[in-house]
Design an enzyme around this catalytic site. Structure first.
Site, PDB file in Angstrom:
ATOM      1  N   GLY A  47       1.717  -0.543   5.853  1.00  0.00           N
ATOM      2  CA  GLY A  47       0.692  -1.007   5.730  1.00  0.00           C
ATOM      3  C   GLY A  47      -0.347  -1.524   4.098  1.00  0.00           C
ATOM      4  O   GLY A  47      -1.655  -2.116   4.536  1.00  0.00           O
ATOM      5  N   LEU A  48       0.778  -2.358   4.242  1.00  0.00           N
ATOM      6  CA  LEU A  48       0.425  -3.211   2.491  1.00  0.00           C
ATOM      7  C   LEU A  48       1.032  -3.988   2.740  1.00  0.00           C
ATOM      8  O   LEU A  48       1.411  -5.090   2.312  1.00  0.00           O
ATOM      9  CB  LEU A  48       1.109  -2.640   1.133  1.00  0.00           C
ATOM     10  CG  LEU A  48       0.371  -1.286   1.032  1.00  0.00           C
ATOM     11  CD1 LEU A  48       1.183  -0.791  -0.502  1.00  0.00           C
ATOM     12  CD2 LEU A  48      -0.720  -0.739   0.699  1.00  0.00           C
ATOM     13  N   SER A  49       1.315  -4.853   3.832  1.00  0.00           N
ATOM     14  CA  SER A  49       1.963  -5.835   4.550  1.00  0.00           C
ATOM     15  C   SER A  49       3.400  -6.566   3.884  1.00  0.00           C
ATOM     16  O   SER A  49       3.238  -7.669   3.293  1.00  0.00           O
ATOM     17  CB  SER A  49       0.765  -7.154   4.109  1.00  0.00           C
ATOM     18  OG  SER A  49       0.408  -7.365   2.410  1.00  0.00           O
ATOM     19  N   SER A 107       6.091  -6.840   5.045  1.00  0.00           N
ATOM     20  CA  SER A 107       6.302  -7.551   5.813  1.00  0.00           C
ATOM     21  C   SER A 107       6.200  -9.782   5.369  1.00  0.00           C
ATOM     22  O   SER A 107       6.703 -10.664   5.479  1.00  0.00           O
ATOM     23  CB  SER A 107       5.662  -8.281   7.220  1.00  0.00           C
ATOM     24  OG  SER A 107       5.276  -8.069   7.755  1.00  0.00           O
ATOM     25  N   ALA A 108       4.935  -9.371   5.405  1.00  0.00           N
ATOM     26  CA  ALA A 108       4.536 -11.028   5.046  1.00  0.00           C
ATOM     27  C   ALA A 108       5.036 -11.149   3.089  1.00  0.00           C
ATOM     28  O   ALA A 108       5.511 -12.585   2.963  1.00  0.00           O
ATOM     29  CB  ALA A 108       2.637 -10.560   4.925  1.00  0.00           C
ATOM     30  N   ASP A 118      -3.006 -11.324   5.040  1.00  0.00           N
ATOM     31  CA  ASP A 118      -1.862 -10.378   4.383  1.00  0.00           C
ATOM     32  C   ASP A 118      -1.832 -11.925   3.464  1.00  0.00           C
ATOM     33  O   ASP A 118      -1.216 -11.612   2.156  1.00  0.00           O
ATOM     34  CB  ASP A 118      -1.062 -10.143   5.005  1.00  0.00           C
ATOM     35  CG  ASP A 118      -1.162  -9.224   5.831  1.00  0.00           C
ATOM     36  OD1 ASP A 118      -2.310  -8.515   6.035  1.00  0.00           O
ATOM     37  OD2 ASP A 118      -0.281  -8.421   7.186  1.00  0.00           O
TER      38      ASP A 118
END
Length: 413
Positions: A119-121, A123-124, A167
């Site tokens: 939920g907080l990005s 991955s980005a 993101d």
């Protein structure tokens, strides 16, 4: 940082540097960037650290403190076919960077995330931190926009997530005590500072206890539904249209939507309804932030969450419960679930004087509803933060002398 200690344990020497990228929140504007909408976001003071050193043989070798499997590949030999594990984000970043620049040097390193995944990005953030480290060891300097585009290509073209650039933009452009007002249609943006008259606030992150993967969720389906709505509206109204993959709701005026929305399947209409109302909420939210009106800003964030649940139809039972609890808790200005909304976390802007009662009340009621998540659910209080930047770290070497460890996330303007 644990990643630097772990690096020393594995390689018996200090890392050359520590790359860092913050996580992000998007109080208003969610689920619209892939349709070229506007967003309001900020970075928070938690994120991804990568302690790293160069490997002149071109091998990338990374260990994550969050996953058991080690990532290992060569900078010039990344498979075009993903392996469906956490390291696909790193492979994709390497492949996309390698299409633009010659890569000869690899790196070894340890990745550490400072909050649970979802939920907080994250991955980005891991892609951006990894890219800046890989650029550093290869002597490559990227502009901010270039860094964002390469990171986005890694997610879109390799990992297979049809996200927009919300993101990456928040994590690169953000500035502490400001909100990023970004138009993803032309990438124009403004960093709006906190108004001196604004009430004090903190950022609360409520992790549901359930992690999620965008690639395996309904995220891509929702993006296609938005495109389908745009394509159908253009066809019904007689607008010129090209290929389906190029269709975006931003290209369809709102009055066209209002005139032809009843011809859309109900699910497509609701996706479009979210886009057009969210667009207006972002514009109102930017003005409220500019005026220091956090009460109105928070109300708009709650409305954004409501539309995401009922128009965009995202939100697991757990996240919807957290959202409802935030709405009924004194001291919460506003909030919504963060990220795609199928699992992960909710974010809220809260009055610091209510922090203790907010955490206690929401936690008790949430765990009463989902007792099996005790030990997995968590709450974290954060502040706004700068995006990618150059930062120097100091630490004690084992032999006692001091050594500088640099954060190489600085990119040129």
């Amino acid at each position: 940082m644990e990643c630097t200690d772990r690096f020393y344990e594995i390689y018996k020497h200090e890392p050359q540097g520590v790359a860092f990228c913050p996580y992000r929140i998007c109080p208003i504007g969610a689920h619209s960037d892939h349709q070229y909408g506007k967003i309001l976001g900020m970075a928070i003071d938690k994120g991804i650290h990568i302690a790293y050193g160069p490997k002149n043989n071109g091998v990338v070798e990374l260990v994550s403190l969050n996953f058991s499997k080690r990532a290992q590949f060569h900078v010039s030999g990344v498979s075009e076919i993903k392996e469906n594990d956490w390291a696909d984000h790193l492979r994709g970043a390497t492949l996309m960077l390698g299409k633009k620049y010659n890569l000869h040097v690899g790196l070894c390193g340890v990745i550490e995330g400072s909050l649970p995944i979802g939920g907080l990005s994250s991955s980005a953030a891991v892609i951006l931190a990894f890219l800046t480290a890989l650029c550093k060891v290869n002597g490559i300097t990227l502009s901010k926009s270039e860094l964002i585009e390469i990171a986005l290509d890694a997610e879109n073209k390799y990992v297979g997530v049809s996200c927009g650039k919300l993101d990456q933009s928040c994590e690169v452009y953000a500035k502490k005590n400001h909100i990023l007002y970004l138009d993803t249609f032309d990438d124009s943006y403004e960093l709006i500072p906190e108004n001196p008259s604004m009430k004090k606030y903190e950022i609360a992150i409520f992790f549901s206890g359930i992690e999620r993967s965008l690639a395996s969720s309904k995220f891509n389906m929702r993006v296609d539904e938005c495109k389908a709505a745009a394509y159908a509206l253009m066809a019904h109204s007689g607008m010129e249209y090209g290929k389906f993959k190029q269709a975006r709701l931003r290209n369809v005026p709102k009055d066209v939507y209002e005139e032809y929305k009843d011809r859309l399947p109900d699910s497509w209409r609701r996706r479009a309804e979210h886009f057009y109302t969210e667009f207006e909420r972002v514009e109102k939210g930017a003005e409220a932030w500019r005026n220091g009106d956090i009460d109105t800003f928070g109300k708009l964030s709650f409305e954004s969450g409501h539309s995401s649940i009922y128009n965009y139809e995202t939100g697991s039972d757990e996240l919807i419960k957290l959202y409802d609890l935030m709405k009924e808790t004194d001291g919460v200005y506003g909030g919504r679930f963060s990220g795609a909304g199928f699992k992960g976390c909710c974010m809220a802007l809260i009055d610091p004087s209510f922090e203790e009662s907010i955490v206690r009340n929401i936690s008790e009621k949430y765990l009463a509803a989902f007792p099996d998540l005790k030990g997995k659910y968590s709450v974290h209080i954060c502040e706004s933060a700068d995006g990618a930047k150059f930062r120097a770290y100091m630490r004690e070497r084992r032999r006692g002398e001091r050594v500088k460890i640099f954060d190489f996330t600085r990119v040129k303007s």
